[in-house]
Design a protein around this motif. Sequence first.
Motif, PDB file in Angstrom:
ATOM      1  N   GLY A  48       8.432  -1.319  -3.554  1.00 20.64           N
ATOM      2  CA  GLY A  48       9.538  -1.051  -2.811  1.00 20.64           C
ATOM      3  C   GLY A  48       9.731  -2.721  -1.879  1.00 20.64           C
ATOM      4  O   GLY A  48       9.466  -3.737  -2.554  1.00 20.64           O
ATOM      5  N   PHE A  49      10.734  -3.178  -0.893  1.00 22.20           N
ATOM      6  CA  PHE A  49      11.541  -4.331  -1.047  1.00 22.20           C
ATOM      7  C   PHE A  49      10.200  -5.428  -0.626  1.00 22.20           C
ATOM      8  O   PHE A  49       9.819  -6.307  -0.693  1.00 22.20           O
ATOM      9  N   LEU A  93      12.753   0.139  -9.090  1.00 20.88           N
ATOM     10  CA  LEU A  93      11.881  -0.660  -7.559  1.00 20.88           C
ATOM     11  C   LEU A  93      12.894   0.089  -6.767  1.00 20.88           C
ATOM     12  O   LEU A  93      14.442   0.099  -6.694  1.00 20.88           O
ATOM     13  N   LEU A  94      12.540  -0.279  -5.515  1.00 22.45           N
ATOM     14  CA  LEU A  94      13.258  -0.397  -4.706  1.00 22.45           C
ATOM     15  C   LEU A  94      13.704   1.378  -4.036  1.00 22.45           C
ATOM     16  O   LEU A  94      14.617   1.703  -3.743  1.00 22.45           O
ATOM     17  N   MET A  95      13.049   2.290  -4.497  1.00 23.49           N
ATOM     18  CA  MET A  95      13.392   3.669  -4.860  1.00 23.49           C
ATOM     19  C   MET A  95      13.292   4.911  -3.532  1.00 23.49           C
ATOM     20  O   MET A  95      13.446   6.056  -3.416  1.00 23.49           O
ATOM     21  N   ARG A  96      11.884   4.436  -2.917  1.00 26.02           N
ATOM     22  CA  ARG A  96      11.220   5.321  -2.231  1.00 26.02           C
ATOM     23  C   ARG A  96      12.201   4.778  -0.386  1.00 26.02           C
ATOM     24  O   ARG A  96      12.828   4.860  -0.433  1.00 26.02           O
ATOM     25  N   SER A  99      21.494  15.217   2.078  1.00 30.28           N
ATOM     26  CA  SER A  99      20.341  14.316   2.581  1.00 30.28           C
ATOM     27  C   SER A  99      19.425  13.692   1.404  1.00 30.28           C
ATOM     28  O   SER A  99      18.511  13.987   0.797  1.00 30.28           O
ATOM     29  N   LEU A 100      18.439  12.922   2.484  1.00 34.50           N
ATOM     30  CA  LEU A 100      17.141  11.824   2.191  1.00 34.50           C
ATOM     31  C   LEU A 100      15.619  12.369   2.490  1.00 34.50           C
ATOM     32  O   LEU A 100      16.015  12.656   4.067  1.00 34.50           O
ATOM     33  N   PHE A 101      15.066  13.020   2.142  1.00 34.04           N
ATOM     34  CA  PHE A 101      13.907  13.131   2.247  1.00 34.04           C
ATOM     35  C   PHE A 101      12.654  12.406   1.625  1.00 34.04           C
ATOM     36  O   PHE A 101      12.412  11.944   1.215  1.00 34.04           O
TER      37      PHE A 101
END
Length: 393
Positions: free
Chosen positions: A19-20, A47-50, A324-326
């Motif tokens: 992540g970042f 990278l940075l997918m979650r 929607s982003l869960f």
Amino acid sequence: MSRLDSSRTSQDAVVIGGGFYGAAIAVYLAKQRGLKRILLIEREPALLMRASYNNQARVHNGYHYPRSFTTAYRSRVNLPKFVRDWPLAVKQNFTKLYAIARRNSKVTAKQFERFCREIGADIQPADPVLRGLFEPRLIEDVYLVKEYAFNTTQLAQWAERELKESGVQVHYDTRVTSISKGVQAPLQVVAKKKDGSQESIPCRYVFNCTYSGLNQFKGDFPGVSTGLKQEITEMALMQMPPSLNGLGITVMDGPFFSMMPFPARELHTLSHVRYTPHLHWNDLPEIDPYEKLRCYERDTRVDRMVRDVGRYIPEVLKAKHIDSLFEVKTVLMKNEGDDGRPILFEKHAELPGCYSVLGGKIDNIYDVLETLEAEIITGIDAQEKSIFGAVNV
């Protein structure tokens, strides 16, 4: 047991989590601390997918935390640094409003004004046209503020480029399953790829930047000592009507909902204090948060969000739900009452050289790097050179 492809048997540092925070720490270790052999391990294919992506994409400027002066003040200090360091990823060309609810708010308009003065945050009364978007019977006052959004896609491109330029190896689709004391080096991690192949990696340092997965390791890893709360959250992605398209709005501090530009999709996020959290539990090693999210049915609550928000801002009723982003959101249990978002930076005494890091906001990265500055961190080459020099003397 087959092995992952790795050109080096030992690493200066293994960073777990792409992540970042993980990417920024890996770049820092290479560029600022001079480590030559750094491996970043990420369980996703990029990278940075979650959690770095599935959030409100807000670069805080302190307004959000009237009940946590320290968190608010740190945001005020960090925001200009973030804008300076990642200018291409920061969206500034929208109007940001904070409104104070008349009922059930934990701060009044006057208290909010005083709080903003205390932390040095710019604030001014909104003009009548902007005030006209709100239902006056429910809103005490509306303020024009300075707050920005970030584009996660741009940050991911930065991370990929910087890691490559810094010589950091990256293993994707790979999960670290254990952290233990090592034989060849102080620490050893076991990494497992999706195809089942595994590798034991000796290293001098481990940086656990897995956010919701901080406690999901076997071996000698003791877990973090601070209590964590996990939440499955829904961030609604909305196409706003023209009247709201150039705006970001937060209503606080009780009813508390927020709509922000989401630059990565050119939409707006909509979150609500009551409906965004779907499920919560106290973090335990035997409960895998990501597996719990994978099995969750993900029934949207956007209709309830829009219905309640529409009482305060009628134009929201014209918005269209696109997606929607869960995600699993992780917070420190000790800060549930004041909404504070300090970093968790824990050195594991049982595993010297192993650190666990958790930040509640993207701008917390500066607090992490500032804390790391005080740590004695040397690479294997430097350590060997020091020992060799001592023997010669």
